[in-house]
Design a protein around this motif. Structure first.
Motif, mmCIF file in Angstrom:
data_model
loop_
_atom_site.group_PDB
_atom_site.id
_atom_site.type_symbol
_atom_site.label_atom_id
_atom_site.label_comp_id
_atom_site.label_asym_id
_atom_site.label_seq_id
_atom_site.Cartn_x
_atom_site.Cartn_y
_atom_site.Cartn_z
ATOM 1 N N ALA A 63 49.045 -5.970 -6.407
ATOM 2 C CA ALA A 63 50.256 -5.237 -6.779
ATOM 3 C C ALA A 63 51.164 -5.051 -5.569
ATOM 4 C CB ALA A 63 49.883 -3.884 -7.385
ATOM 5 N N ARG A 64 50.586 -4.763 -4.417
ATOM 6 C CA ARG A 64 51.391 -4.621 -3.197
ATOM 7 C C ARG A 64 52.182 -5.894 -2.921
ATOM 8 N NH1 ARG A 64 47.709 -5.067 1.742
ATOM 9 N NH2 ARG A 64 47.696 -7.178 0.841
ATOM 10 N N ASP A 65 51.518 -7.033 -3.034
ATOM 11 C CA ASP A 65 52.206 -8.300 -2.758
ATOM 12 C C ASP A 65 53.234 -8.628 -3.833
ATOM 13 O OD1 ASP A 65 50.545 -8.442 -0.555
ATOM 14 O OD2 ASP A 65 49.124 -9.834 -1.497
ATOM 15 N N HIS A 66 52.902 -8.342 -5.077
ATOM 16 C CA HIS A 66 53.816 -8.659 -6.182
ATOM 17 C C HIS A 66 55.062 -7.781 -6.140
ATOM 18 C CE1 HIS A 66 54.886 -10.032 -10.260
ATOM 19 N NE2 HIS A 66 55.221 -8.775 -10.487
ATOM 20 N N TYR A 67 54.876 -6.490 -5.910
ATOM 21 C CA TYR A 67 56.001 -5.556 -5.903
ATOM 22 C C TYR A 67 56.676 -5.448 -4.541
ATOM 23 C CZ TYR A 67 54.038 -4.073 -10.386
ATOM 24 O OH TYR A 67 53.554 -4.048 -11.670
ATOM 25 N N GLY A 68 56.034 -5.981 -3.509
ATOM 26 C CA GLY A 68 56.634 -5.961 -2.171
ATOM 27 C C GLY A 68 56.672 -4.583 -1.554
ATOM 28 N N SER A 69 55.572 -3.817 -1.687
ATOM 29 C CA SER A 69 55.571 -2.435 -1.209
ATOM 30 C C SER A 69 55.068 -2.269 0.225
ATOM 31 C CB SER A 69 54.741 -1.552 -2.159
ATOM 32 O OG SER A 69 53.406 -2.017 -2.257
ATOM 33 N N GLY A 70 54.929 -3.373 0.941
ATOM 34 C CA GLY A 70 54.575 -3.290 2.358
ATOM 35 C C GLY A 70 53.180 -2.722 2.576
ATOM 36 N N GLU A 71 53.090 -1.679 3.396
ATOM 37 C CA GLU A 71 51.790 -1.090 3.703
ATOM 38 C C GLU A 71 51.297 -0.150 2.603
ATOM 39 O OE1 GLU A 71 51.697 0.712 7.533
ATOM 40 O OE2 GLU A 71 52.468 -1.060 8.576
ATOM 41 N N THR A 182 62.066 -8.221 -14.459
ATOM 42 C CA THR A 182 62.940 -9.370 -14.692
ATOM 43 C C THR A 182 64.049 -9.464 -13.650
ATOM 44 O OG1 THR A 182 64.251 -8.055 -16.255
ATOM 45 C CG2 THR A 182 62.486 -9.428 -17.168
ATOM 46 N N ASP A 183 64.243 -8.415 -12.841
ATOM 47 C CA ASP A 183 65.257 -8.431 -11.785
ATOM 48 C C ASP A 183 64.707 -7.696 -10.563
ATOM 49 O OD1 ASP A 183 67.501 -8.586 -10.233
ATOM 50 O OD2 ASP A 183 68.857 -7.656 -11.675
ATOM 51 N N PRO A 184 63.830 -8.359 -9.784
ATOM 52 C CA PRO A 184 63.161 -7.688 -8.670
ATOM 53 C C PRO A 184 64.118 -7.130 -7.612
ATOM 54 C CG PRO A 184 62.104 -9.791 -9.177
ATOM 55 C CD PRO A 184 63.372 -9.744 -9.965
ATOM 56 N N ALA A 185 65.330 -7.648 -7.538
ATOM 57 C CA ALA A 185 66.271 -7.171 -6.518
ATOM 58 C C ALA A 185 66.651 -5.714 -6.731
ATOM 59 C CB ALA A 185 67.525 -8.043 -6.518
ATOM 60 N N LEU A 186 66.434 -5.187 -7.933
ATOM 61 C CA LEU A 186 66.774 -3.793 -8.219
ATOM 62 C C LEU A 186 65.742 -2.816 -7.667
ATOM 63 C CD1 LEU A 186 67.853 -4.050 -11.972
ATOM 64 C CD2 LEU A 186 69.353 -3.866 -9.984
ATOM 65 N N SER A 187 64.557 -3.305 -7.336
ATOM 66 C CA SER A 187 63.448 -2.425 -7.015
ATOM 67 C C SER A 187 63.588 -1.767 -5.646
ATOM 68 C CB SER A 187 62.129 -3.206 -7.054
ATOM 69 O OG SER A 187 61.049 -2.363 -6.717
ATOM 70 N N LEU A 188 63.091 -0.535 -5.576
ATOM 71 C CA LEU A 188 63.017 0.202 -4.315
ATOM 72 C C LEU A 188 61.618 0.143 -3.707
ATOM 73 C CD1 LEU A 188 65.062 3.488 -4.953
ATOM 74 C CD2 LEU A 188 65.619 1.662 -3.343
ATOM 75 N N ALA A 189 60.743 -0.668 -4.277
ATOM 76 C CA ALA A 189 59.356 -0.688 -3.816
ATOM 77 C C ALA A 189 59.243 -0.966 -2.325
ATOM 78 C CB ALA A 189 58.554 -1.723 -4.607
ATOM 79 N N ALA A 190 60.091 -1.838 -1.816
ATOM 80 C CA ALA A 190 60.018 -2.178 -0.393
ATOM 81 C C ALA A 190 60.466 -1.040 0.504
ATOM 82 C CB ALA A 190 60.864 -3.421 -0.107
ATOM 83 N N ARG A 191 61.090 -0.012 -0.070
ATOM 84 C CA ARG A 191 61.630 1.095 0.717
ATOM 85 C C ARG A 191 60.747 2.342 0.679
ATOM 86 N NH1 ARG A 191 67.265 0.303 1.117
ATOM 87 N NH2 ARG A 191 67.171 1.920 2.726
ATOM 88 N N VAL A 192 59.658 2.301 -0.087
ATOM 89 C CA VAL A 192 58.858 3.511 -0.274
ATOM 90 C C VAL A 192 58.307 4.043 1.040
ATOM 91 C CG1 VAL A 192 56.743 4.429 -1.310
ATOM 92 C CG2 VAL A 192 58.273 3.043 -2.673
ATOM 93 N N GLN A 193 57.923 3.143 1.926
ATOM 94 C CA GLN A 193 57.316 3.591 3.185
ATOM 95 C C GLN A 193 58.283 4.454 3.997
ATOM 96 O OE1 GLN A 193 55.238 0.480 5.141
ATOM 97 N NE2 GLN A 193 54.813 1.666 6.984
#
Length: 340
Positions: A63-71, A182-193
């Motif tokens: 899930a981390r890799d798929h959603y791009g949530s970093g650490e 369907t539109d991963p660019a909308l996600s904030l997952a990479a910013r959670v840290q």
């Protein structure tokens, strides 16, 4: 406790009213991919044993890799509904419910279970129509992005600014990205840290067409996830669900998005051909606004086609995707029979 909310689905109940076997109905009342992906091989031990920690860890890493949530390792949960119901408990910790500042904001209209969960726990709920209306008096804010049922989208910049306002007032921001795959660019997952007061909920079953798994993910700082995990209790997610998630989240999902886009185009063509006006939506559903919505709903039910109606917006109908061209034609034929 507030009354239960009528959601999409419920074919059994509507078939009891309008007839037909539930399996013969065309269910367009949900926002679930109607073309479920093929299930990967599931090891026999996933069925035989309680879910060992390695299964949880594998799903979290995938899930981390798929959603791009970093650490941040997303927490698997038995459907995001399970953690929606824990949110009041999260913000009530250390403070008696009923205090002057026990107010939350929910950008509305949206998925109704957020307001219901907080109201049932004794919180005041402000249904606001814009993130700009969220202020320091709110201990928690909920934004569904893209929104259900109108598909409204908030930019990442807007949501980051909202988070910063909430954090300055010691509040939390929940962003529900159930329809974000369907539109991963909308996600904030990479910013959670870096956004420490942000909680993201992701649905698994909608995009992959496997809603029956009852699987979702929460993405947040570690202490918040630890509380969710503790409150959910041991073995909250089944071993087969964890195994399926680990496999599919590591797979190439390009063909899934392409298939959804194809089905979305088929639905839009059917609705346009019937002269229905699109009022919003996402790749997984389309919202129609029409003064005859109630009559259209009943007409479609008589043809054993279920769409989603809304008690708070009687002019709205939400159409989920059809699974194939034959279903497109079935919908078109039923709409053509509607007396205008």
């Amino acid at each position: 406790m507030s009354a239960p909310i009528a959601h999409g689905g419920g074919i059994t109940a509507v078939a009891a009213t309008f007839g037909g076997r539930p399996e013969d109905w065309l269910d367009l009342s949900t926002g679930i991919n109607p073309c479920p992906v093929a299930l990967p091989d599931i090891p026999a031990r996933a069925w035989h044993r309680l879910p060992d920690r390695h299964l949880v860890d594998e799903a979290r890493c995938a899930a981390r890799d798929h959603y791009g949530s970093g650490e941040i390792l997303p927490l698997p949960v038995p459907g995001t509904q399970s953690v929606i119901q824990l949110l009041p408990r999260l913000i009530a910790a250390g403070k008696p419910v009923g205090a002057m500042d026990d107010t939350v904001a929910v950008v509305s209209p949206t998925y109704g279970e957020y307001a219901r969960a907080f109201a049932s726990a004794g919180f005041a709920v402000d249904a606001v129509d814009n993130v700009a209306a969220i202020g320091i008096e709110h201990r928690l804010a909920v934004v569904v992005n893209p929104n259900n049922p109108d598909g409204r989208i908030w930019s990442t910049e807007t949501l980051v600014a909202l988070h910063d306002r909430m954090k300055a007032a010691n509040g939390l921001l929940v962003v529900d990205e159930a329809f974000g795959d369907t539109d991963p660019a909308l996600s904030l997952a990479a910013r959670v840290q870096e956004l420490s007061n942000l909680i993201i909920f992701r649905s698994f079953g909608k995009f992959f067409g496997l809603a029956g798994l009852r699987l979702g993910f929460a993405i947040a700082r570690s202490d918040i996830l630890a509380r969710f995990e503790d409150w959910l209790g041991p073995w909250a997610v089944s071993g087969p669900a964890l195994s399926i998630a680990a496999s599919l989240l590591r797979s190439d999902v390009t063909s899934i998005r392409s298939r959804i886009d194809e089905r979305c185009a088929g639905l839009h063509a059917a609705l346009m051909g019937a002269g229905l006006r699109t009022a919003g939506g996402t790749a997984l559903f389309t919202l129609v606004a029409d003064a005859r919505a109630g009559d259209i709903y009943t007409h479609l039910c008589r043809h054993h086609i279920l769409v989603r109606k809304f008690d708070y917006a009687p002019e709205w109908l939400r159409f989920g995707l059809t699974p194939d061209g034959a279903a497109d034609r079935r919908l078109i034929e039923a709409l053509q029979r509607f007396e205008r």
